[in-house]
Design an enzyme around this catalytic site. Structure first.
Site, PDB file in Angstrom:
ATOM      1  N   GLU A 127       0.899  -1.309  -0.071  1.00  0.00           N
ATOM      2  CA  GLU A 127      -0.003   0.092   0.056  1.00  0.00           C
ATOM      3  C   GLU A 127       0.774   1.247  -0.028  1.00  0.00           C
ATOM      4  O   GLU A 127       2.042   1.135   0.117  1.00  0.00           O
ATOM      5  CB  GLU A 127      -0.926  -0.094   1.394  1.00  0.00           C
ATOM      6  CG  GLU A 127      -1.867  -1.273   1.326  1.00  0.00           C
ATOM      7  CD  GLU A 127      -2.796  -1.208   2.456  1.00  0.00           C
ATOM      8  OE1 GLU A 127      -2.662  -0.225   3.396  1.00  0.00           O
ATOM      9  OE2 GLU A 127      -3.692  -2.136   2.619  1.00  0.00           O
ATOM     10  N   GLU A 244       8.664 -17.512  -3.950  1.00  0.00           N
ATOM     11  CA  GLU A 244       8.521 -16.098  -4.513  1.00  0.00           C
ATOM     12  C   GLU A 244      10.218 -15.706  -4.484  1.00  0.00           C
ATOM     13  O   GLU A 244      10.699 -15.170  -5.550  1.00  0.00           O
ATOM     14  CB  GLU A 244       7.878 -15.031  -3.802  1.00  0.00           C
ATOM     15  CG  GLU A 244       7.913 -13.886  -4.422  1.00  0.00           C
ATOM     16  CD  GLU A 244       6.903 -12.858  -3.871  1.00  0.00           C
ATOM     17  OE1 GLU A 244       6.105 -12.964  -3.265  1.00  0.00           O
ATOM     18  OE2 GLU A 244       6.958 -11.523  -4.506  1.00  0.00           O
ATOM     19  N   GLY A 366      10.097  -8.564  -1.047  1.00  0.00           N
ATOM     20  CA  GLY A 366      10.650  -8.583   0.198  1.00  0.00           C
ATOM     21  C   GLY A 366      12.214  -7.862  -0.054  1.00  0.00           C
ATOM     22  O   GLY A 366      12.995  -8.474  -0.718  1.00  0.00           O
ATOM     23  N   ASN A 368      15.857  -6.635   0.235  1.00  0.00           N
ATOM     24  CA  ASN A 368      17.178  -7.487   0.716  1.00  0.00           C
ATOM     25  C   ASN A 368      17.493  -7.270   2.233  1.00  0.00           C
ATOM     26  O   ASN A 368      18.023  -8.124   2.921  1.00  0.00           O
ATOM     27  CB  ASN A 368      18.431  -7.090   0.025  1.00  0.00           C
ATOM     28  CG  ASN A 368      18.282  -7.738  -1.264  1.00  0.00           C
ATOM     29  OD1 ASN A 368      17.225  -8.166  -1.844  1.00  0.00           O
ATOM     30  ND2 ASN A 368      19.452  -7.633  -2.071  1.00  0.00           N
TER      31      ASN A 368
HETATM   32  C1  LIG Z   1       8.385  -3.065 -10.026  1.00  0.00           C
HETATM   33  C2  LIG Z   1       7.705  -3.541  -8.630  1.00  0.00           C
HETATM   34  C3  LIG Z   1       6.689  -4.493  -8.567  1.00  0.00           C
HETATM   35  C4  LIG Z   1       6.187  -4.812  -7.405  1.00  0.00           C
HETATM   36  N1  LIG Z   1       5.187  -5.934  -7.417  1.00  0.00           N
HETATM   37  C5  LIG Z   1       4.401  -6.084  -6.414  1.00  0.00           C
HETATM   38  C6  LIG Z   1       3.224  -6.939  -6.458  1.00  0.00           C
HETATM   39  O1  LIG Z   1       2.906  -7.512  -7.203  1.00  0.00           O
HETATM   40  N2  LIG Z   1       2.428  -6.937  -5.180  1.00  0.00           N
HETATM   41  C7  LIG Z   1       2.791  -6.096  -4.090  1.00  0.00           C
HETATM   42  O2  LIG Z   1       2.062  -6.468  -3.086  1.00  0.00           O
HETATM   43  N3  LIG Z   1       3.788  -5.362  -3.986  1.00  0.00           N
HETATM   44  C8  LIG Z   1       4.643  -5.480  -5.211  1.00  0.00           C
HETATM   45  N4  LIG Z   1       5.801  -4.531  -5.159  1.00  0.00           N
HETATM   46  C9  LIG Z   1       6.006  -3.910  -3.633  1.00  0.00           C
HETATM   47  C10 LIG Z   1       7.462  -4.268  -3.123  1.00  0.00           C
HETATM   48  O3  LIG Z   1       7.184  -5.677  -2.812  1.00  0.00           O
HETATM   49  C11 LIG Z   1       7.716  -3.223  -1.857  1.00  0.00           C
HETATM   50  O4  LIG Z   1       7.858  -2.196  -2.681  1.00  0.00           O
HETATM   51  C12 LIG Z   1       8.828  -3.769  -0.994  1.00  0.00           C
HETATM   52  O5  LIG Z   1       8.333  -4.800  -0.322  1.00  0.00           O
HETATM   53  C13 LIG Z   1       9.261  -2.661  -0.074  1.00  0.00           C
HETATM   54  O6  LIG Z   1       8.140  -2.030   0.377  1.00  0.00           O
HETATM   55  P1  LIG Z   1       7.910  -0.237   0.318  1.00  0.00           P
HETATM   56  O7  LIG Z   1       8.361  -0.112  -0.806  1.00  0.00           O
HETATM   57  O8  LIG Z   1       6.918   0.349   1.059  1.00  0.00           O
HETATM   58  O9  LIG Z   1       9.505   0.120   1.111  1.00  0.00           O
HETATM   59  P2  LIG Z   1       9.261   0.285   2.805  1.00  0.00           P
HETATM   60  O10 LIG Z   1       8.925  -0.942   3.275  1.00  0.00           O
HETATM   61  O11 LIG Z   1       8.978   1.765   3.090  1.00  0.00           O
HETATM   62  O12 LIG Z   1      10.915   0.468   3.014  1.00  0.00           O
HETATM   63  C14 LIG Z   1      11.778   1.415   2.666  1.00  0.00           C
HETATM   64  C15 LIG Z   1      13.294   1.068   3.235  1.00  0.00           C
HETATM   65  O13 LIG Z   1      13.423   0.710   4.505  1.00  0.00           O
HETATM   66  C16 LIG Z   1      14.025  -0.468   4.724  1.00  0.00           C
HETATM   67  N5  LIG Z   1      13.410  -1.122   5.784  1.00  0.00           N
HETATM   68  C17 LIG Z   1      12.123  -1.373   5.867  1.00  0.00           C
HETATM   69  N6  LIG Z   1      11.917  -1.937   7.203  1.00  0.00           N
HETATM   70  C18 LIG Z   1      13.203  -2.180   7.811  1.00  0.00           C
HETATM   71  C19 LIG Z   1      13.794  -2.947   8.899  1.00  0.00           C
HETATM   72  N7  LIG Z   1      12.842  -3.390   9.753  1.00  0.00           N
HETATM   73  N8  LIG Z   1      15.046  -3.095   9.149  1.00  0.00           N
HETATM   74  C20 LIG Z   1      15.809  -2.564   8.243  1.00  0.00           C
HETATM   75  N9  LIG Z   1      15.368  -1.750   7.142  1.00  0.00           N
HETATM   76  C21 LIG Z   1      14.145  -1.469   6.711  1.00  0.00           C
HETATM   77  C22 LIG Z   1      13.631  -1.390   3.309  1.00  0.00           C
HETATM   78  O14 LIG Z   1      14.605  -2.517   3.378  1.00  0.00           O
HETATM   79  C23 LIG Z   1      14.030  -0.244   2.336  1.00  0.00           C
HETATM   80  O15 LIG Z   1      14.993   0.032   2.100  1.00  0.00           O
HETATM   81  C24 LIG Z   1       6.434  -4.431  -6.237  1.00  0.00           C
HETATM   82  C25 LIG Z   1       7.282  -3.249  -6.314  1.00  0.00           C
HETATM   83  C26 LIG Z   1       8.116  -2.761  -7.325  1.00  0.00           C
HETATM   84  C27 LIG Z   1       9.118  -1.669  -7.493  1.00  0.00           C
END
Ligand SMILES: Cc1cc2nc3c(=O)[nH]c(=O)nc-3n(C[C@H](O)[C@H](O)[C@H](O)COP(=O)(O)OP(=O)(O)OC[C@H]3O[C@@H](n4cnc5c(N)ncnc54)[C@H](O)[C@@H]3O)c2cc1C
Length: 381
Positions: A127, A244, A366, A368
């Site tokens: 979201e 996945e 997820g 890295n």
């Molecule tokens: C091209 C593309 C396709 C995608 N397809 C899908 C899909 O089909 N379905 C779907 O549901 N999602 C999808 N996603 C979403 C993707 O899974 C998320 O972008 C990803 O899980 C990260 O979430 P976020 O972008 O909200 O980043 P955030 O969760 O806001 O994270 C931001 C940064 O903070 C770091 N971080 C967060 N928590 C921690 C922690 N506890 N400790 C250390 N570091 C942390 C993260 O590693 C990252 O570097 C897609 C994304 C992209 C770019």
């Protein structure tokens, strides 16, 4: 390296998939990248060939083969840099939710169409306000008689425009404690009133993959579209994430092999100061270092595949693979691009597109960082 996990039947299947990809996908990649989407017809074509949901039993309308056939499809798409063709997401990530957690009635309704490429699937977890922290999602699905009333917004959803079915993670109990126990999975069918697909998102790479936002406004989803038990969604997602992550590892390893192969050829052909650039010691050292990493990556991954297919618990190793293979691909793509000099910066060159495609691999499925958190827990840290 000779690979031992495939049979002669697998090898023959690979030959056919490769010829099909070279004929049906490669010539059209640029057009689809311009359009930010691949044609629906490609999915039906793949379904007719038996290239979707390879592992699915014939009883449910699948080809009745095994997961290694899916691996081959995934590898051949990565080899051809068909980065917008999300068969793997459909066949090996989303459809397994329907297959594992669906009722017989749901399976009868959806699985045959999924295998034929007539029903394209997506999964919507992320979201605008939360991605990594899945338990913090705000989308709600509140029971009202025979329906759930779904409200919320999702973003970055792959197959977001093409999808006919989307597995949506939503809170059926927004006050649950712990919060993740309030998450359920609902299958929402395209065309359901209140379900709107948003704009196609412009991305730096994987340009022909349709990535979209989704909006749910008082969207009434029949209770018969709930997957598994109410409140079980988080656990279902965790169960299937292993495959996945593995698919990301597979795609990255194959892409690294293909980028390296292409670059070795280029270095042998491109001359500077009167000789091929492959004759410079720096070029040789870097290419050798990359070839070594790629070889190590292949051994680790094939071992992991054997264990995964055998049903072993490889949670720690799949998370290791997801972060390591995606980082490795990014290192390899970056270094290879350097050998192309200015041409590497030009979008008409495959190396440039491969570099851009690679960047997302450490972010989705997820991040890295999240992978390392899971591994740290598995190590008892
Ligand atoms: C091209 C593309 C396709 C995608 N397809 C899908 C899909 O089909 N379905 C779907 O549901 N999602 C999808 N996603 C979403 C993707 O899974 C998320 O972008 C990803 O899980 C990260 O979430 P976020 O972008 O909200 O980043 P955030 O969760 O806001 O994270 C931001 C940064 O903070 C770091 N971080 C967060 N928590 C921690 C922690 N506890 N400790 C250390 N570091 C942390 C993260 O590693 C990252 O570097 C897609 C994304 C992209 C770019």
């Amino acid at each position: 390296m000779e690979r031992t996990l495939f049979t002669e039947e697998h090898d023959l299947f690979r030959k056919n998939v490769r010829a099909w990809v070279d004929r049906e996908i490669v010539p059209f990649r640029d057009t689809w990248e311009e359009a930010n989407i691949v044609p629906r017809e490609l999915w039906r074509n793949a379904g007719a060939q038996g290239y979707l949901c390879c592992w699915m039993e014939e009883a449910w309308g699948g080809p009745g083969a095994d997961f290694l056939y899916s691996v081959i499809v995934c590898e051949e798409l990565a080899r051809a840099r068909a980065s917008g063709v999300a068969f793997g997401l459909h066949s090996d990530i989303v459809v397994p939710y329907l297959h594992s957690f669906g009722t017989d009635e749901q399976k009868r309704r959806w699985l045959p169409g999924c295998a034929r490429g007539e029903l394209i699937t997506a999964v919507a977890m992320t979201e605008p306000s939360t991605g990594s922290d899945l338990a913090a999602i705000r989308t709600t699905a509140i029971r009202d008689g025979d329906h759930y009333v779904l409200n919320g917004q999702k973003t970055f959803i792959s197959n977001g425009h093409l999808c006919d079915l989307v597995v949506v993670a939503a809170k059926t109990d927004p006050r649950a404690d712990p919060p993740h126990s309030g998450v359920s999975l609902l299958v929402v069918e395209a065309g359901t009133p209140g379900f709107n697909k948003g704009r196609l998102l412009k991305k730096m790479g994987m340009k022909s993959q349709d990535t979209a936002e989704m909006y749910f406004e008082d969207c009434r989803v029949p209770v018969k579209n709930l997957l598994g038990d109410e409140g079980g969604g988080f656990y279902y997602l965790m169960q299937k994430l292993q495959q996945e992550r593995l698919l990301v590892g597979i795609g990255c390893q194959t892409a690294a092999e293909s980028v390296l192969e292409m670059t070795v050829r280029y270095c042998q052909e491109r001359t500077a100061f009167g000789k091929p650039i492959s004759h410079f010691q720096n070029t040789q050292f870097r290419l050798v270092e990359m070839a070594t990493e790629v070889e190590i990556g292949r051994h680790f991954l094939d071992r992991l595949l054997i264990d995964h297919v055998a049903g072993k618990n490889v949670l720690k190793e799949t998370c290791m693979s997801k972060w390591w293979h995606s980082d490795m691909l990014q290192r390899v793509a970056d270094q290879c691009l350097q050998f192309y000099g200015g041409y590497g910066y030009m979008l008409e060159y495959e190396i440039c597109k491969a570099f851009l495609d690679a960047r997302v691999q450490s972010i989705f499925a997820g991040t890295n960082e999240i992978m390392k958190i899971v591994v740290a827990r598995q190590m008892g840290l």
